[in-house]
Design a protein around this motif. Structure first.
Motif, PDB file in Angstrom:
ATOM      1  N   ALA A  78     -77.964 -16.098  89.292  1.00 57.36           N
ATOM      2  CA  ALA A  78     -76.889 -15.662  90.190  1.00 57.36           C
ATOM      3  C   ALA A  78     -77.362 -15.637  91.644  1.00 57.36           C
ATOM      4  O   ALA A  78     -76.602 -15.974  92.562  1.00 57.36           O
ATOM      5  N   ARG A  81     -77.312 -19.206  92.882  1.00 55.68           N
ATOM      6  CA  ARG A  81     -75.948 -19.643  93.177  1.00 55.68           C
ATOM      7  C   ARG A  81     -75.464 -19.087  94.516  1.00 55.68           C
ATOM      8  O   ARG A  81     -74.787 -19.775  95.288  1.00 55.68           O
ATOM      9  N   ALA A  84     -77.046 -21.093  97.225  1.00 56.10           N
ATOM     10  CA  ALA A  84     -76.403 -22.408  97.312  1.00 56.10           C
ATOM     11  C   ALA A  84     -75.061 -22.323  98.023  1.00 56.10           C
ATOM     12  O   ALA A  84     -74.721 -23.192  98.844  1.00 56.10           O
ATOM     13  N   THR A  85     -74.305 -21.278  97.740  1.00 59.68           N
ATOM     14  CA  THR A  85     -73.005 -21.107  98.403  1.00 59.68           C
ATOM     15  C   THR A  85     -73.186 -20.865  99.891  1.00 59.68           C
ATOM     16  O   THR A  85     -72.489 -21.475 100.721  1.00 59.68           O
ATOM     17  N   VAL A 105     -82.457 -25.537  96.281  1.00 63.72           N
ATOM     18  CA  VAL A 105     -81.162 -25.801  96.919  1.00 63.72           C
ATOM     19  C   VAL A 105     -81.333 -26.851  98.013  1.00 63.72           C
ATOM     20  O   VAL A 105     -80.542 -27.796  98.120  1.00 63.72           O
ATOM     21  N   PHE A 164     -81.404 -23.224  86.659  1.00 59.23           N
ATOM     22  CA  PHE A 164     -80.754 -23.416  87.960  1.00 59.23           C
ATOM     23  C   PHE A 164     -80.930 -24.850  88.452  1.00 59.23           C
ATOM     24  O   PHE A 164     -80.004 -25.449  89.009  1.00 59.23           O
ATOM     25  N   GLU A 167     -78.414 -26.960  86.842  1.00 60.90           N
ATOM     26  CA  GLU A 167     -77.103 -26.775  87.473  1.00 60.90           C
ATOM     27  C   GLU A 167     -76.988 -27.594  88.759  1.00 60.90           C
ATOM     28  O   GLU A 167     -75.902 -28.104  89.083  1.00 60.90           O
ATOM     29  N   LEU A 168     -78.091 -27.692  89.483  1.00 62.42           N
ATOM     30  CA  LEU A 168     -78.092 -28.440  90.746  1.00 62.42           C
ATOM     31  C   LEU A 168     -78.198 -29.950  90.534  1.00 62.42           C
ATOM     32  O   LEU A 168     -78.113 -30.719  91.494  1.00 62.42           O
TER      33      LEU A 168
END
Length: 391
Positions: A78, A81, A84-85, A105, A164, A167-168
């Motif tokens: 989390a 994320r 990244a946002t 990231v 993670f 996910e990327l």
């Protein structure tokens, strides 16, 4: 205008130096966002910077190294994320040691990143990694221990980091391989402490310089009650231990103050310190850079930020280290003759605390000598110059 995102994880002492760098970048026209804990939002916005929240807080309990890692591990993906946002439009990511998720990231986004560290974690023959020990392991042992330590520090998060990266859309990359690649690519790191405090070893890489401390400009933010107390008698002593606490700490402080009979400012902190008496003032948050210069001595836990403020103030430090890098800073203060040898919290008694405080005045000349060196430096300016080399 470039968009710089600074990610820092920890306490107030970790965020204040980042905010100092961010404010200097913003002053030259960059857009700066600091990504950190929601509880520190006010500090960031007071500096005039953008803020993005990490989905993690450490709460009010004592922040031991084990608890720090445990809390982070439960929220690691989390946290990634959220970084990244916040970095979706970033041109550069500046990362604290525990924010290395930001490196992944940056890799996924194809943008540069760099480190911004407040502790000397670089492998060197000169000394072992500060959070591990203050006792030299020999040249080879010191370097080996530092390389092993930085890998072990990421071990609790290895599975979550791998998740993670998937996910990327990135290929697998183990912790050891990541650090090897960072070294081979000469990944830049700026270190926010002074070479006058930690002399750069001969094997310290030039692309990871010690810039000097990252000090925000004074704000005149001392509360009226503190100013009144400071002006109402001889310089007091300060006692405060930030986010640290330990069994019996309050009793030891109260007993020491009772024996000393000195004017004192006591900061509650996580330990909930308290004291009573006409010559005592109990406070909450106050800016150390403006509080410490008026003190006769500063009793603290040896956190990087508090140590920097005490050294800049030119007043003797009595360091009561608890964990992590705090023993290292306590030993550096003693080596610089800016305070007596540290008094570890394990085995702390009122008698030992009184003895160290009584010894502190003899170290004022050493503390003032260090202060003069630090005040001649421009740590923020040097950091900005190094950041400019990354573009």
């Amino acid at each position: 205008m470039r968009n710089v995102v600074i990610v820092t994880i920890g306490t107030r002492g970790d965020v204040v130096p980042s905010a100092a760098i961010g404010a200097a970048l913003a002053a030259r026209g960059d857009r700066v966002t600091i990504v950190t804990h929601a509880s520190l939002r006010g500090l960031v916005e007071k500096a005039g910077l953008g803020f993005a929240a990490l989905p993690v807080e450490f709460g009010a309990g004592p922040l031991s190294s084990a608890r720090f890692a445990r809390v982070l591990a439960g929220r690691w993906v989390a946290i990634g994320r959220a970084i990244a946002t916040a970095a979706r439009d970033a041109d550069l990511l500046v990362l604290a040691p525990m924010a290395m998720l930001g490196h992944h990231v940056a890799e996924a986004r194809g943008i540069p990143s760099m480190g911004a560290f407040l502790q000397p974690l670089e492998p060197t023959r000169a000394f072992p990694p500060p959070p591990l020990t203050t006792r030299s392991l020999g040249g080879w042992g010191n370097r080996f221990a530092a390389r092993a330590f930085r890998g072990l520090g990421q071990l609790p998060f290895a599975r979550a980091t791998a998740e993670f990266r998937r996910e990327l859309g990135l290929p697998p990359l183990g912790t050891r391989a990541m650090f090897r690649r960072l070294d081979e690519e000469r990944w830049p790191v700026i270190h926010g402490f002074s070479p006058a405090v930690v002399p750069p070893p001969p094997d310290w890489p030039a692309h990871r310089p010690m810039t000097g401390y990252w000090q925000p400009p004074p704000t005149g933010a001392l509360s009226a009650r503190v100013r009144t107390f400071m002006n109402d008698g001889e310089p007091p002593i300060f006692l405060g231990f930030g986010s640290m606490t330990a069994p019996g700490l309050t009793d030891a402080v109260r007993a020491a103050l009772s024996h000393l009979g000195r004017r004192a400012v006591v900061q509650r902190g996580a330990a909930g310190l308290s004291a009573e008496g006409p010559n005592l003032l109990v406070i909450d948050e106050e800016p150390h850079d403006e509080l410490f210069p008026g003190m006769a001595a500063v009793v603290h836990h040896g956190g990087a930020g508090t140590t920097a403020a005490a050294l800049r103030a030119g007043v003797p430090s009595v360091v009561v280290p608890f964990t992590a890098d705090q023993p290292f800073w306590g030993h550096r203060i003693a080596a610089l003759r800016a305070g007596p040898p540290p008094v570890p919290v394990r085995g702390l008694t009122a008698r030992r605390l009184v003895s160290a405080i009584d010894a502190a005045p003899a170290f004022r000349p050493g503390a003032q000598a260090v202060s003069r060196q630090l005040r001649a430096e421009d740590g923020v300016g040097a950091a900005i110059t190094e950041i400019g080399k990354v573009w």
